[in-house]
Design an enzyme around this catalytic site. Structure first.
Site, mmCIF file in Angstrom:
data_model
loop_
_atom_site.group_PDB
_atom_site.id
_atom_site.type_symbol
_atom_site.label_atom_id
_atom_site.label_comp_id
_atom_site.label_asym_id
_atom_site.label_seq_id
_atom_site.Cartn_x
_atom_site.Cartn_y
_atom_site.Cartn_z
ATOM 1 N N LYS A 178 1.017 -1.197 0.030
ATOM 2 C CA LYS A 178 -0.076 0.209 -0.251
ATOM 3 C C LYS A 178 0.960 1.052 0.030
ATOM 4 C CE LYS A 178 -1.983 3.001 1.943
ATOM 5 N NZ LYS A 178 -1.537 4.470 1.308
ATOM 6 N N GLU A 253 8.963 1.260 11.493
ATOM 7 C CA GLU A 253 10.300 2.118 11.159
ATOM 8 C C GLU A 253 9.551 3.724 11.317
ATOM 9 O OE1 GLU A 253 13.191 1.452 11.014
ATOM 10 O OE2 GLU A 253 13.258 -0.591 10.503
ATOM 11 N N CYS A 287 14.208 10.572 7.403
ATOM 12 C CA CYS A 287 13.562 10.306 8.702
ATOM 13 C C CYS A 287 14.819 10.213 9.730
ATOM 14 C CB CYS A 287 13.185 8.789 8.874
ATOM 15 S SG CYS A 287 14.140 7.684 7.961
ATOM 16 N N GLU A 386 9.437 16.402 15.219
ATOM 17 C CA GLU A 386 9.757 16.084 13.863
ATOM 18 C C GLU A 386 9.288 17.276 13.023
ATOM 19 O OE1 GLU A 386 8.615 12.614 11.818
ATOM 20 O OE2 GLU A 386 10.665 12.256 11.067
HETATM 21 P P1 NAD Z 1 2.235 8.471 7.306
HETATM 22 O O1 NAD Z 1 2.319 7.938 8.721
HETATM 23 O O2 NAD Z 1 1.216 9.659 7.325
HETATM 24 O O3 NAD Z 1 1.950 7.532 6.407
HETATM 25 C C1 NAD Z 1 2.524 6.508 5.872
HETATM 26 C C2 NAD Z 1 1.851 5.447 5.214
HETATM 27 O O4 NAD Z 1 0.959 4.900 6.205
HETATM 28 C C3 NAD Z 1 1.106 5.793 4.010
HETATM 29 O O5 NAD Z 1 0.943 4.879 3.044
HETATM 30 C C4 NAD Z 1 -0.335 6.228 4.691
HETATM 31 O O6 NAD Z 1 -1.263 6.179 3.589
HETATM 32 C C5 NAD Z 1 -0.591 4.971 5.604
HETATM 33 N N1 NAD Z 1 -1.346 5.179 6.746
HETATM 34 C C6 NAD Z 1 -2.036 6.262 6.994
HETATM 35 N N2 NAD Z 1 -2.779 6.053 8.199
HETATM 36 C C7 NAD Z 1 -2.984 4.681 8.147
HETATM 37 C C8 NAD Z 1 -3.622 3.757 9.071
HETATM 38 N N3 NAD Z 1 -4.845 4.436 9.874
HETATM 39 N N4 NAD Z 1 -3.718 2.538 8.983
HETATM 40 C C9 NAD Z 1 -3.024 2.050 8.069
HETATM 41 N N5 NAD Z 1 -2.009 2.814 7.346
HETATM 42 C C10 NAD Z 1 -2.239 4.126 7.345
HETATM 43 O O7 NAD Z 1 3.696 8.882 7.126
HETATM 44 P P2 NAD Z 1 4.171 9.822 6.125
HETATM 45 O O8 NAD Z 1 3.803 11.363 6.290
HETATM 46 O O9 NAD Z 1 3.964 9.263 4.711
HETATM 47 O O10 NAD Z 1 5.753 9.573 6.035
HETATM 48 C C11 NAD Z 1 6.386 10.710 6.846
HETATM 49 C C12 NAD Z 1 6.951 9.812 8.240
HETATM 50 O O11 NAD Z 1 7.425 8.727 8.074
HETATM 51 C C13 NAD Z 1 7.876 10.690 9.040
HETATM 52 O O12 NAD Z 1 7.539 10.754 10.360
HETATM 53 C C14 NAD Z 1 9.172 9.927 8.793
HETATM 54 O O13 NAD Z 1 10.007 9.963 9.945
HETATM 55 C C15 NAD Z 1 8.584 8.412 8.823
HETATM 56 N N6 NAD Z 1 9.610 7.601 8.248
HETATM 57 C C16 NAD Z 1 10.344 6.947 9.020
HETATM 58 C C17 NAD Z 1 11.396 6.133 8.363
HETATM 59 C C18 NAD Z 1 12.441 5.218 9.124
HETATM 60 O O14 NAD Z 1 12.792 4.203 8.629
HETATM 61 N N7 NAD Z 1 12.237 5.149 10.449
HETATM 62 C C19 NAD Z 1 11.615 6.272 7.005
HETATM 63 C C20 NAD Z 1 11.047 7.342 6.241
HETATM 64 C C21 NAD Z 1 10.077 7.898 6.675
#
Ligand code: NAD
Length: 492
Positions: A178, A253, A287, A386
């Site tokens: 997804k 992550e 991240c 963040e």
């Molecule tokens: P997000 O949590 O908004 O979304 C990530 C994914 O989760 C998307 O595909 C989204 O559609 C899905 N999602 C959202 N709500 C959901 C739910 N209730 N159930 C299931 N899936 C759901 O994150 P984002 O804004 O896309 O990404 C940025 C974040 O990701 C930042 O906090 C960043 O630090 C983190 N990140 C972490 C790493 C790591 O390896 N630790 C790497 C990259 C990004």
């Protein structure tokens, strides 16, 4: 390179491109014009059901989980070939959809191919444990865990998808991906790559859609025993709650607020290069960004002025221009959020030393100049939260103890960077900093064999190398008696 934009982006289920069961779609825009350029299928529970059924069928009846490691590895290498053959197109799509500078998007496409090659090597070299005593011998059988649910974010989407796809496929799992709804374009290139490489239909499936609909349905599905999630900490918590109903295996992550600690005895030129690159590369939407720079008091003024001067010269502009160092932030909603942190920083009393607004030459698009705040105090929100954009806060410290206390003074614990020429101190601080990954006198260069992940609010579990294989497989132990077994004779 000219990019052929798709008129629509559909799900990919059981080897076919299909619309949503109810025909729903959502608009996808680019971050420079902020104009809708395509519509993507908006998946919901019915689409997740179809995709999971296809993946389950491929797992139970198809050849994939039982293929010899060498045969699977050949296909993984063919996927890497397919990515490399299209790397310019993938990088151009990524730049168009996410706003990442093209030179950096090229690096991400290359890294995605490398992920597949690496896991091809891992499974061919894989061995299992055996345990023997005079009475008993035990050996481990490693079995793919089943249908994996992969949920990925919008920052470096293609690379992060490959990060999960490669070990899941290498392990013999089938899967449903997804992708993030703001950036579905590069993922839409994966089906052709998988087909050409010989991945059987149903092994690899994509359901596009909004997180709360498609993502939540994937997490709640009883036939998906594993969820690998990369995204925000708050989303991770929601997913953990839902996954607990079926006791799913989880890899989380999550977010970060990583410190870059610069001691007075550091190689300052290298430390400043690293601090500037560490927070402004990938648009700061990274991240592991070193978004809190902690500097020893005796060199504080010099470091602040050098970082501010470098930031003011970071070239912000059209992501497709090879000269651009900082592109457009992914989406107007995210752009507004980052801008609101710039306002918060000023309101909280931090000193704006560079940037802080849209460069005057760029009247449209989600652009923000590389932004530096000095005199940031630990109680400020810009120190604690963040921001996920090109904004860095700089804070002075007086002693090693204070540096460690400041480094650890956030909810997060993903990465840390330490700059010092004192070997003993480097090891002491590396051991004391609460972070899943620490780099000493180096920026974010990662060997694919090493564990990747965070402590505290930055995540749960580790990916990378053998850790990923452990996540996507179940280890089963078989105990075999080597002679007569003497069992207490209850009821005899
Ligand atoms: P997000 O949590 O908004 O979304 C990530 C994914 O989760 C998307 O595909 C989204 O559609 C899905 N999602 C959202 N709500 C959901 C739910 N209730 N159930 C299931 N899936 C759901 O994150 P984002 O804004 O896309 O990404 C940025 C974040 O990701 C930042 O906090 C960043 O630090 C983190 N990140 C972490 C790493 C790591 O390896 N630790 C790497 C990259 C990004």
């Amino acid at each position: 390179m000219s990019l052929n934009l798709p008129e629509k982006i559909e799900h990919y289920i059981g080897g076919r491109h299909v619309p949503s069961a109810d025909g729903a779609t959502f608009g996808v825009a680019d971050p420079v014009a902020n104009k809708e350029y395509t519509r993507a299928a908006a998946g919901g529970p019915a689409d997740i059901d179809r995709a999971v059924a296809a993946a389950r069928d491929a797992f139970e009846a198809g050849p994939w989980p039982g293929l010899a490691a060498r045969a699977r590895a050949k296909i993984l290498n063919a996927i890497a070939d397919g990515i490399e053959a299209r790397s310019s197109e993938i990088a151009a799509a990524e730049t168009f959809d996410t706003g990442l500078p093209i030179t950096q998007a090229k690096g991400q496409a290359a890294r995605a191919a490398e992920n597949f090659r690496y896991f091809a090597d891992v499974i061919v070299a894989q061995h299992e444990d055996a345990f023997s005593t005079p009475a008993q011998m035990g050996y481990v059988l490693r079995k793919p865990a089943g249908v994996a649910g992969l949920i990925t974010p919008w920052n470096t989407p293609f690379m992060l998808e490959s990060w999960k796809l490669a070990p899941a496929l290498a392990s013999g799992c089938t899967l449903v991906l997804k992708p993030a709804e703001w950036t579905p374009l590069s993922a839409s290139m994966l089906p052709a790559i998988m087909e050409e490489a010989g991945v059987p239909a149903g092994v690899f499936n994509i359901v596009h859609g909004i997180g709360e609909d498609a993502g939540a349905a994937l997490v709640a599905h009883p036939d998906v025993p594993l969820i690998s999630f990369t995204g925000e900490t708050t989303t991770g918590k929601i997913i953990m709650r839902s996954a607990s109903d079926h006791l799913k295996g989880l890899s989380m992550e999550l977010g970060g607020k990583s410190p870059c600690v610069i001691f007075a005895d550091a190689d300052l030129d290298a430390a400043i290069d690293s601090a500037v690159f560490g927070v402004f590369s990938l648009n700061g939407e990274r991240c592991t960004a070193g978004s809190r720079v902690l500097v020893e008091a005796s060199i504080y003024d010099e470091v602040v002025s050098r970082i501010a001067s470098r930031a003011s010269k970071v070239k912000v502009g059209d992501p497709s221009d090879p000269e651009t160092q900082l592109g457009a932030l992914v989406h107007p909603e995210h752009y507004e959020r980052v801008l609101s942190y710039v306002e918060t920083g000023q309101r909280e009393g931090a000193r704006l030393a560079a940037g802080g607004s849209r460069p005057s030459s760029l009247t449209e698009g989600n652009y923000l100049a590389a932004t530096v705040f000095a005199d940031v105090k630990p109680e400020m929100r810009i120190f604690q939260e963040e921001i996920f954009g090109p904004v860095v806060g700089i804070t002075p410290f007086a002693s090693e103890d204070e540096a460690v206390a400041l480094a650890n003074n956030t909810a997060y614990g993903l990465a840390a960077y330490i700059w010092t020429s004192d070997l003993k101190r480097a090891h002491r601080v590396a051991g004391a900093v609460e972070s899943g990954m620490t780099w000493v006198n180096s920026h974010n260069v990662r060997d694919l064999r090493t564990p990747f992940g965070g402590v505290k609010a930055s995540g749960l579990g580790r990916e990378g190398g053998q850790h990923s294989i452990d996540f996507y497989t179940e280890s089963r132990i078989v105990h075999v008696a080597l002679g007569d077994t003497h069992v207490p004779r209850f009821g005899a």
